[in-house]
Motif scaffolding. Sequence first.
Motif, PDB file in Angstrom:
ATOM      1  N   THR A 153      -6.808  -3.548   2.240  1.00 13.35           N
ATOM      2  CA  THR A 153      -6.532  -2.525   1.157  1.00 13.35           C
ATOM      3  C   THR A 153      -5.378  -2.058   0.942  1.00 13.35           C
ATOM      4  O   THR A 153      -4.820  -1.348   1.356  1.00 13.35           O
TER       5      THR A 153
ATOM      6  N   TRP B  34      -3.602   0.997  -1.570  1.00 10.56           N
ATOM      7  CA  TRP B  34      -3.774   2.129  -2.658  1.00 10.56           C
ATOM      8  C   TRP B  34      -2.517   2.611  -3.286  1.00 10.56           C
ATOM      9  O   TRP B  34      -2.084   2.271  -2.633  1.00 10.56           O
TER      10      TRP B  34
ATOM     11  N   GLY C 130      -8.000   1.763  -4.980  1.00  6.39           N
ATOM     12  CA  GLY C 130      -7.774   1.535  -4.157  1.00  6.39           C
ATOM     13  C   GLY C 130      -8.751   0.178  -4.290  1.00  6.39           C
ATOM     14  O   GLY C 130      -9.410   0.347  -4.769  1.00  6.39           O
TER      15      GLY C 130
ATOM     16  N   CYS D 193       0.531  -1.234  -0.336  1.00  8.04           N
ATOM     17  CA  CYS D 193       0.224   0.068  -0.116  1.00  8.04           C
ATOM     18  C   CYS D 193       0.662   1.272  -0.005  1.00  8.04           C
ATOM     19  O   CYS D 193       1.326   0.931   0.778  1.00  8.04           O
TER      20      CYS D 193
ATOM     21  N   THR E  43      -9.178  -3.679  -2.515  1.00  7.98           N
ATOM     22  CA  THR E  43      -9.054  -4.753  -1.303  1.00  7.98           C
ATOM     23  C   THR E  43      -9.607  -5.891  -1.755  1.00  7.98           C
ATOM     24  O   THR E  43      -9.749  -6.945  -2.624  1.00  7.98           O
TER      25      THR E  43
ATOM     26  N   SER F  85      -9.276  -8.838   4.452  1.00  9.92           N
ATOM     27  CA  SER F  85      -9.536  -8.416   3.410  1.00  9.92           C
ATOM     28  C   SER F  85      -8.153  -6.645   3.883  1.00  9.92           C
ATOM     29  O   SER F  85      -8.374  -6.444   5.452  1.00  9.92           O
TER      30      SER F  85
ATOM     31  N   GLU G  46     -17.790   1.074  -7.765  1.00 13.88           N
ATOM     32  CA  GLU G  46     -16.878  -0.074  -7.596  1.00 13.88           C
ATOM     33  C   GLU G  46     -16.792  -0.623  -8.818  1.00 13.88           C
ATOM     34  O   GLU G  46     -17.836  -0.808  -8.965  1.00 13.88           O
TER      35      GLU G  46
END
Length: 151
Positions: free
Chosen positions: A126, A128, A106, A18, A108, A124, A83
């Motif tokens: 996420t 970026w 992003g 990330c 996920t 999960s 999404e």
Amino acid sequence: MASPDSDLDDERSVTIRCQDNSSVGVTFCDRFSFDADSVHYAVELRAPGLSARVNEVVAWIWDGDLTTFLEELAADYRGWDGERSWQTNDRDLTVSAVFRSGGYVGLTWTSRPWPHAAGGWGASVTTWLEAGEQMTSLAAEVRNFLTGGQP
């Protein structure tokens, strides 16, 4: 950012970190294949206080391809509404994507091994990434990993 990693056994892996928090990431590793119709691999998710691994995610040649999904996101570097999502045929790996202002995507990553089994689990994280070059690089590295470097 995505980066190919090599260990002493020269096994391929792809790690997605990330951009906002480098301790959050996803690793594709331990790729193997029984036949020409599928590729099996492990997915590891990590974040502060979280470490999860699914040992055998399966990509079938007739499934919708994760790399195609990532390439489409990279091609839409100017953004989209809502999404977008992709999942394996077995639904043990799902990827959802959103676009935020400033040109970031992003992703996920959700693992749910044995989604229909009693007592199953899910995790999960996420990540970026920049919408343009980082997404294009990620798509290429995942394609290389899943194909074993074959065109």
